[in-house]
Design an enzyme around this catalytic site. Sequence first.
Site, short mmCIF file in Angstrom:
data_model
loop_
_atom_site.label_atom_id
_atom_site.label_comp_id
_atom_site.label_asym_id
_atom_site.label_seq_id
_atom_site.Cartn_x
_atom_site.Cartn_y
_atom_site.Cartn_z
N LYS A 138 48.50 -10.31 -20.05
CA LYS A 138 47.46 -9.40 -20.53
C LYS A 138 48.08 -8.34 -21.44
O LYS A 138 47.53 -8.00 -22.49
CB LYS A 138 46.73 -8.74 -19.35
CG LYS A 138 45.81 -9.72 -18.64
CD LYS A 138 45.33 -9.25 -17.29
CE LYS A 138 44.57 -10.39 -16.61
NZ LYS A 138 44.25 -10.16 -15.21
N GLN A 166 44.32 -5.78 -10.76
CA GLN A 166 44.72 -7.18 -10.61
C GLN A 166 44.51 -7.63 -9.16
O GLN A 166 44.97 -6.99 -8.23
CB GLN A 166 46.20 -7.34 -11.01
CG GLN A 166 46.70 -8.77 -11.01
CD GLN A 166 45.99 -9.64 -12.04
OE1 GLN A 166 45.81 -9.24 -13.19
NE2 GLN A 166 45.59 -10.83 -11.64
N ASP A 188 36.44 -6.47 -16.22
CA ASP A 188 36.42 -7.77 -15.53
C ASP A 188 34.98 -8.15 -15.15
O ASP A 188 34.70 -9.29 -14.81
CB ASP A 188 37.25 -7.71 -14.24
CG ASP A 188 38.57 -8.45 -14.35
OD1 ASP A 188 38.71 -9.26 -15.29
OD2 ASP A 188 39.43 -8.23 -13.49
#
Length: 282
Positions: free
Chosen positions: A53, A97, A120
């Site tokens: 990322k 994460q 997300d």
Amino acid sequence: MATVIDGKAVSAKMREEIAEEVKEFVEKHGRAPSLTVIIVGEDPASQVYVRNKEKACIQTGIRSEIIRLPADTGEEELLCRIDELNGDENVNGILVQLPLPDHIDEKNIICRISPKKDVDAFGYENVGRIMTGEYDFLPCTPAGVMELLRRYGISPAGKECVVLGRSNIVGKPMAMLLMHGNGTVTVCHSKTKDLSSHTKRADILVSAIGRAKFVKADMIKEGAVVIDVGINRDEDGRLCGDVDYEGCFDKAAAITPVPGGVGPMTVTMLLKNTLTAAKKQI
Ligand code: NDP
């Protein structure tokens, strides 16, 4: 012989487009869109995902910051960090994460991220918006699948769409997006009886179950579009999808490889969401 849906190529093209838009954003606003990623603990797979990322952000000019916290970080401390980032106007996107260590309730953490920064799209508000179709952000993997279909001129409208898997991050939102695209959607899972009777009807089959080479040629319809979300290891330890790619290749009309299909799109859609978040926060 199937058309190979080349996620790597689409992703590269999209990253060029995103980099161009980031440049325009910087010229207009004097700073780059920014993404902050929090990682708790040392899970090796998570470390790789976070590094990817970060690299993708650098490639497109998005500013990224990685906050690395020890595995014994408490839930309260993590919530405080998120509150700080929510209030920081220099941070446009926040991503925690997953998975988190067992002592932390993932739901509490994800839902604490401001919906405007939830790139997300896992928080309840953004999940709800996916249901109603009034969304700014879509979860990256299903959004990546829709983008691949779009760029290959494949519309779900009026088609039989079958999704294998019903997880909150892939299967369920995938089904919802195909439905928004006017597909007729069937969702299958581990309790589905006679799975093949469903998969054989699919004009578009999306597999997200995490079972190596599970979908065989005799389970698909001639001329189907086969999208493989799975990331698995085969008996020789090689990366493979949920679909028996070689076996299905001649029968499918179009198919995604693993690696090089859906995978690269996931990170690219995260970049796109970060850019969207930055634009919305102006
Ligand atoms: P989950 O484990 O959360 O969900 C798997 C789903 O598959 C569940 O709904 C489960 O059913 C169903 N399932 C499992 N076995 C079978 C079976 N034999 N027949 C029918 N259904 C079955 O996984 P995720 O959704 O998180 O991920 C799925 C796959 O996609 C994994 O390989 C993962 O690595 C990959 N992935 C890839 C990404 C990418 O960027 N390409 C991003 C995210 C995930 P039930 O609900 O009944 O248990």
